[in-house]
Write a protein that holds these residues in place. Sequence first.
Motif, short mmCIF file in Angstrom:
data_model
loop_
_atom_site.label_atom_id
_atom_site.label_comp_id
_atom_site.label_asym_id
_atom_site.label_seq_id
_atom_site.Cartn_x
_atom_site.Cartn_y
_atom_site.Cartn_z
N VAL A 52 26.00 47.64 14.62
CA VAL A 52 26.03 48.82 13.76
C VAL A 52 24.64 49.37 13.51
CG1 VAL A 52 28.10 47.96 12.58
CG2 VAL A 52 25.86 47.49 11.60
N ARG A 53 24.62 50.66 13.14
CA ARG A 53 23.45 51.29 12.57
C ARG A 53 23.79 51.56 11.10
NH1 ARG A 53 19.61 53.20 16.21
NH2 ARG A 53 20.28 53.19 18.39
N ALA A 54 22.78 51.62 10.25
CA ALA A 54 23.05 51.80 8.82
C ALA A 54 22.00 52.67 8.15
CB ALA A 54 23.12 50.44 8.13
N ILE A 55 22.46 53.38 7.14
CA ILE A 55 21.58 54.10 6.22
C ILE A 55 21.90 53.58 4.83
CG2 ILE A 55 20.94 56.33 5.22
CD1 ILE A 55 21.76 57.65 7.85
N TYR A 56 20.89 53.14 4.11
CA TYR A 56 21.09 52.55 2.80
C TYR A 56 20.42 53.43 1.75
CZ TYR A 56 20.77 49.10 -1.00
OH TYR A 56 20.86 48.43 -2.20
N ILE A 57 21.23 53.93 0.81
CA ILE A 57 20.71 54.77 -0.27
C ILE A 57 20.71 53.96 -1.56
CG2 ILE A 57 20.96 56.95 -1.50
CD1 ILE A 57 20.38 57.21 1.51
N ASP A 93 28.71 66.40 11.16
CA ASP A 93 28.43 67.72 11.75
C ASP A 93 27.49 67.63 12.95
OD1 ASP A 93 30.07 68.94 9.91
OD2 ASP A 93 28.44 69.49 8.54
N GLY A 94 27.07 66.40 13.30
CA GLY A 94 26.26 66.22 14.51
C GLY A 94 24.80 65.90 14.28
N ALA A 95 24.39 65.64 13.05
CA ALA A 95 22.98 65.31 12.79
C ALA A 95 22.61 64.00 13.49
CB ALA A 95 22.74 65.20 11.29
N ASP A 96 21.32 63.86 13.78
CA ASP A 96 20.82 62.66 14.47
C ASP A 96 20.74 61.49 13.50
OD1 ASP A 96 19.42 61.56 16.97
OD2 ASP A 96 17.98 61.13 15.36
N PHE A 97 21.45 60.41 13.81
CA PHE A 97 21.50 59.25 12.90
C PHE A 97 20.12 58.62 12.75
CE2 PHE A 97 22.43 55.19 11.13
CZ PHE A 97 23.65 55.30 10.49
N ALA A 98 19.40 58.47 13.86
CA ALA A 98 18.09 57.83 13.82
C ALA A 98 17.13 58.61 12.91
CB ALA A 98 17.52 57.72 15.22
N THR A 109 13.40 47.80 7.09
CA THR A 109 13.50 47.08 8.37
C THR A 109 14.36 47.82 9.36
OG1 THR A 109 13.25 44.95 7.23
CG2 THR A 109 14.15 44.89 9.46
N SER A 110 15.58 48.20 8.94
CA SER A 110 16.46 48.92 9.86
C SER A 110 16.01 50.37 10.06
CB SER A 110 17.91 48.89 9.36
OG SER A 110 18.03 49.49 8.08
N ALA A 111 15.43 50.98 9.02
CA ALA A 111 14.96 52.36 9.14
C ALA A 111 13.90 52.48 10.22
CB ALA A 111 14.41 52.85 7.80
N ALA A 112 13.03 51.47 10.32
CA ALA A 112 11.97 51.48 11.34
C ALA A 112 12.54 51.35 12.75
CB ALA A 112 10.99 50.34 11.07
N LYS A 113 13.79 50.92 12.84
CA LYS A 113 14.44 50.76 14.15
C LYS A 113 15.57 51.76 14.33
CE LYS A 113 15.32 46.41 13.38
NZ LYS A 113 15.77 45.01 13.57
N ASP A 114 15.37 52.99 13.79
CA ASP A 114 16.36 54.06 13.91
C ASP A 114 17.69 53.70 13.26
OD1 ASP A 114 14.44 55.46 15.32
OD2 ASP A 114 15.22 54.90 17.28
N GLY A 115 17.66 52.85 12.24
CA GLY A 115 18.88 52.47 11.56
C GLY A 115 19.58 51.28 12.16
N ASP A 116 19.00 50.69 13.21
CA ASP A 116 19.65 49.55 13.88
C ASP A 116 19.77 48.38 12.91
OD1 ASP A 116 20.64 47.63 15.55
OD2 ASP A 116 18.92 47.60 16.92
N PHE A 117 21.01 47.96 12.65
CA PHE A 117 21.29 46.89 11.70
C PHE A 117 21.69 45.61 12.41
CE2 PHE A 117 23.37 45.29 7.72
CZ PHE A 117 22.36 45.63 6.84
#
Length: 224
Positions: A52-57, A93-98, A109-117
């Motif tokens: 997975v990739r992740a964004i954490y708010i 809507d198609g925005a770039d996840f990274a 940690t994951s943000a530096a790797k384009d969200g790679d979790f």
Amino acid sequence: KVAPWKEMIEYGTMQVLYQAEFNRRFEQIAVSPEELKKAYEANPDKYQQAKVRAIYIKFSSVPVSQADSSGKKLLTEDEAKTKAEDLLKQLKDGADFAKLAKENSGDPTSAAKDGDFGFIKKSDPMPPDLKTVIFSAKAGELAGPVRQANGYYIFRIEEVSAQPFEQVQAALTNELKSQQFGQWMSEQQKSIEVKLEGPSAPTITPMPAQVGAPAAAPAAPVKK
């Protein structure tokens, strides 16, 4: 008056001998490659994993005005939820996840790797609601926002697969050995009768046998 030290030492020695015998019995249990393969193939769902990739708010549970360690404004829970929902809409809507992960994620940690979790396994010790959301989605799908104690997660499922047999072989070996050990313990319990003699001897109800590997049992090695 007789000091209890002798009895205590004898009791402690007996416990050590019991544990040594349990360990010996456990190590003597043999699990064949065929048994391991059969158990692995019979439980494909158990060994699922998702990349997975992740964004954490992140949010703060108390009112704050200062920024966090990365210089970003600390959000309230409502603000974090609104932001996570807005980011999810942008992704749909198609925005770039990274790009969004680098700019918004509170997990450096994951943000530096384009969200790679990385890979999340069903057997991982993590909150059940996170695993439910992740493993309910298919490869390529977005999942979330999922609320946790201090933030909201948005996931993108990159890949869903089964852990390779070689990765689970050691844990599976110990699991099958523990099952056989538990059966042996149950049989021993049925065959043991405890009696205390004397006018003031109490009545003893046998305790249930502990099912599972002895505490000192080492992990089985992985064959290469």
